[in-house]
Write a protein that holds these residues in place. Sequence first.
Motif, PDB file in Angstrom:
ATOM      1  N   PHE A  10       0.834  -1.207   0.000  1.00 11.04           N
ATOM      2  CA  PHE A  10       0.000   0.000   0.000  1.00 11.04           C
ATOM      3  C   PHE A  10       0.873   1.264   0.000  1.00 11.04           C
ATOM      4  O   PHE A  10       0.646   2.217  -0.741  1.00 11.04           O
ATOM      5  CB  PHE A  10      -0.908  -0.018   1.234  1.00 11.04           C
ATOM      6  N   LEU A  11       1.926   1.213   0.842  1.00 16.16           N
ATOM      7  CA  LEU A  11       2.795   2.390   0.956  1.00 16.16           C
ATOM      8  C   LEU A  11       3.611   2.625  -0.309  1.00 16.16           C
ATOM      9  O   LEU A  11       3.860   3.770  -0.697  1.00 16.16           O
ATOM     10  CB  LEU A  11       3.737   2.236   2.160  1.00 16.16           C
ATOM     11  N   SER A  12       4.038   1.530  -0.916  1.00 18.13           N
ATOM     12  CA  SER A  12       4.890   1.699  -2.090  1.00 18.13           C
ATOM     13  C   SER A  12       4.095   1.723  -3.387  1.00 18.13           C
ATOM     14  O   SER A  12       4.659   1.901  -4.454  1.00 18.13           O
ATOM     15  CB  SER A  12       5.928   0.566  -2.149  1.00 18.13           C
ATOM     16  N   GLY A  13       2.802   1.541  -3.292  1.00 14.83           N
ATOM     17  CA  GLY A  13       1.964   1.529  -4.490  1.00 14.83           C
ATOM     18  C   GLY A  13       1.369   2.882  -4.791  1.00 14.83           C
ATOM     19  O   GLY A  13       2.094   3.872  -4.956  1.00 14.83           O
ATOM     20  N   PRO A  14       0.050   2.939  -4.851  1.00  7.41           N
ATOM     21  CA  PRO A  14      -0.618   4.193  -5.235  1.00  7.41           C
ATOM     22  C   PRO A  14      -0.327   5.338  -4.270  1.00  7.41           C
ATOM     23  O   PRO A  14      -0.183   6.481  -4.693  1.00  7.41           O
ATOM     24  CB  PRO A  14      -2.104   3.823  -5.207  1.00  7.41           C
ATOM     25  N   LEU A  15      -0.182   5.020  -2.985  1.00  7.80           N
ATOM     26  CA  LEU A  15       0.078   6.090  -2.016  1.00  7.80           C
ATOM     27  C   LEU A  15       1.442   6.745  -2.277  1.00  7.80           C
ATOM     28  O   LEU A  15       1.598   7.962  -2.196  1.00  7.80           O
ATOM     29  CB  LEU A  15       0.054   5.503  -0.597  1.00  7.80           C
ATOM     30  N   ALA A  16       2.411   5.894  -2.622  1.00 10.04           N
ATOM     31  CA  ALA A  16       3.740   6.430  -2.935  1.00 10.04           C
ATOM     32  C   ALA A  16       3.679   7.319  -4.171  1.00 10.04           C
ATOM     33  O   ALA A  16       4.352   8.350  -4.242  1.00 10.04           O
ATOM     34  CB  ALA A  16       4.721   5.285  -3.158  1.00 10.04           C
ATOM     35  N   ASN A  17       2.874   6.897  -5.141  1.00  7.49           N
ATOM     36  CA  ASN A  17       2.752   7.697  -6.369  1.00  7.49           C
ATOM     37  C   ASN A  17       2.170   9.080  -6.067  1.00  7.49           C
ATOM     38  O   ASN A  17       2.665  10.094  -6.557  1.00  7.49           O
ATOM     39  CB  ASN A  17       1.863   6.974  -7.390  1.00  7.49           C
ATOM     40  N   ILE A  18       1.113   9.074  -5.253  1.00 10.20           N
ATOM     41  CA  ILE A  18       0.481  10.368  -4.941  1.00 10.20           C
ATOM     42  C   ILE A  18       1.410  11.218  -4.077  1.00 10.20           C
ATOM     43  O   ILE A  18       1.586  12.409  -4.304  1.00 10.20           O
ATOM     44  CB  ILE A  18      -0.863  10.149  -4.202  1.00 10.20           C
ATOM     45  N   SER A  19       2.040  10.538  -3.098  1.00  5.18           N
ATOM     46  CA  SER A  19       2.874  11.306  -2.167  1.00  5.18           C
ATOM     47  C   SER A  19       4.125  11.860  -2.838  1.00  5.18           C
ATOM     48  O   SER A  19       4.724  12.814  -2.347  1.00  5.18           O
ATOM     49  CB  SER A  19       3.279  10.437  -0.982  1.00  5.18           C
TER      50      SER A  19
END
Lengths: 221, 427
Positions: A18-27
């Motif tokens: 979760f952290l390295s997926g879409p959330l990382a992209n947005i962040s």
Amino acid sequence: MNATVVNIISSTDMLSNFLSGPLANISSNGFLGVGLFVILLALGLGLHKLNMMRTYRRVVSTSKGLEISEESLCEEMFSRQGSNFNAAAVSAWILLFIAFAYFYFLTPSLFLKYNYFQVPSLASSPIGFFLFGFLVLLLTGIASAFLPRVLYSYCQVSKREKMAIMLAIPLLVVSIIISVYLGTKYPAQEANLRAVAFFALFISQIALLWPVYLEALEGVR
Amino acid sequence: MKLDLDDLVGNFEKWKKEDPNQFEYMKKLLHIPFEPSGNYSAPTVLIYYPYNNTNITRNEKLKMIAYVKNDNPIEVRSNIYLQLEAKGPGEENFTAVSSQRVILSNEYSEDNNASMRDWSDITPFLNSEETGNVSFRIWFNDMHNTYYTDTMYGKPHVSGDFYSELNLNLINTPPEIDENCTNVSPDPARYNDPIKYEACFFDSEGDMVNVTLHVFDELGNEHKNATQIIKSGKNVTFTASEYGFFGEDDAGKNFSYSYSYDDGLNGSVTKNMTGPSLLSSPKIYVSNPNVVPEDDNRYWWQSYAFSIKVKNPELDNLRIDLYTDTQAHPKNHQACQMINASKEAEDVSFDLKPFEVSDANQTFTYYFTYSAPDQASRLESDHEKGGVINPRLVKYSMDSGVMVANYLFILLISLVAGVVIERRLYR
């Protein structure tokens, strides 16, 4: 025992994904993140305004010709939320803006040309981080001071919502500390930590605006 | 007594010397003038010029022909002496331009009683300082009389290619400079270097070209000049040392120059051209510029020790300045030191923190400037590479006291601000 271990491992994997997926992209996308923050805030303020107008129209429609001004209705609707909650809410809003500034504008990671390090005299100072945060506090002080009054004094804020708003403070502290940590490490990057800081910031903002969104949702029903 | 010819000549010479009056009287007695017969007529003499070009130049080699028609019978004819004369632009009188020609009585064509004599490859106006109309005529003597072809006829005689007086136009084309060929080298140079000014001039008529080099100082005043006369198309070179253009006092100054040139008639002046810049005479000797960072991390907040070895045998208060150069802070003056004259070379060191946060992750160079010229006559050292500054921006780690204080204070102030605002605005 084995089942517990498997559950823990799979939970860790999910969090990691979760952290390295879409959330990382947005962040890691400055414009997207700032846009999201501004939209959420603007939406909250807009919904609050709509909530107030809807309430006013309903009151007028049921008043059988009695003239009621918006101001007097506001005065009637105003309800105190308690000192502790108000103080916590103001602090939370202050921390929200500081966390937002630390997350996006502390290092050149997200905005190469617009960041704290573009002011060398400030960034070269031992108390530069503090001064930067304090500057943000001053700039957003009025908004932070009045937003809780505007948003929470004209609607029912449940205990859960108050709890969520108060829990936003430690979340924002986490976000700020992670941002400071990432700032001290720059140019080294830690995407997972960044995602955590973003998540904390995002959740906090949602929590602070949640009463408004909820009332708008109930109004639609 | 037998009198031979030698005796007679000897007597004549003796009489001429001893009694000139009697000698002159004897000459009159012995003189028997030539008397032409009654039907003798003066020959017709004209200039024959069968060429189309009426414009001539000073260097042009001309050919003039004398046409002589002598209708007298051969027994009456006498020798004719011919002399070509010319008058240049602005001149009032004709002058002889070549040697005499003679036509003997038997040297006429039997068909038309005419004869010719020519003067070839003559350049009568080679040294003329004007352009304009030039005239030719022939002086001749037929043993009876002297004639000038321009005046002997009632009016000027022009028939086909025959002229009693030939008028031509003397023209001139000024010389030109080949702009691509002008050069002064070496530039910059020391005052005693073999500085050469070179240029190339052309004259379409092949005239000699008078070239004057004018050297100007920084104020535009003429410092020196020198002149050479050269053949068209040949390079002219002025060597500064040969003409003494520069001395030690001129070291460190910037000069300019121009040429004026002419062919004796028309001239021109070039625009001012820069050069040479004379290098200052060395006063100090510098070497070994160096920088040593505090450690291998090369953070922007660290100290860097810059140094340069300077031998300054004669100057007090020599100023040495240190500059660093990064993309964020180009030509950044860091510090200066004054040193006095010393027989020994000394290390001039600067231990300082030259960078700030915006210099992080950039390559830096450094250089020194001095208030007196070094051994290369320069006032600045080469830009030395210093390496890349570490990209890390923040000096303090997360767990350092300074950083902990930073974020704790901001958190604390935020919380306190919430309480204060609640008390002030919410009650």
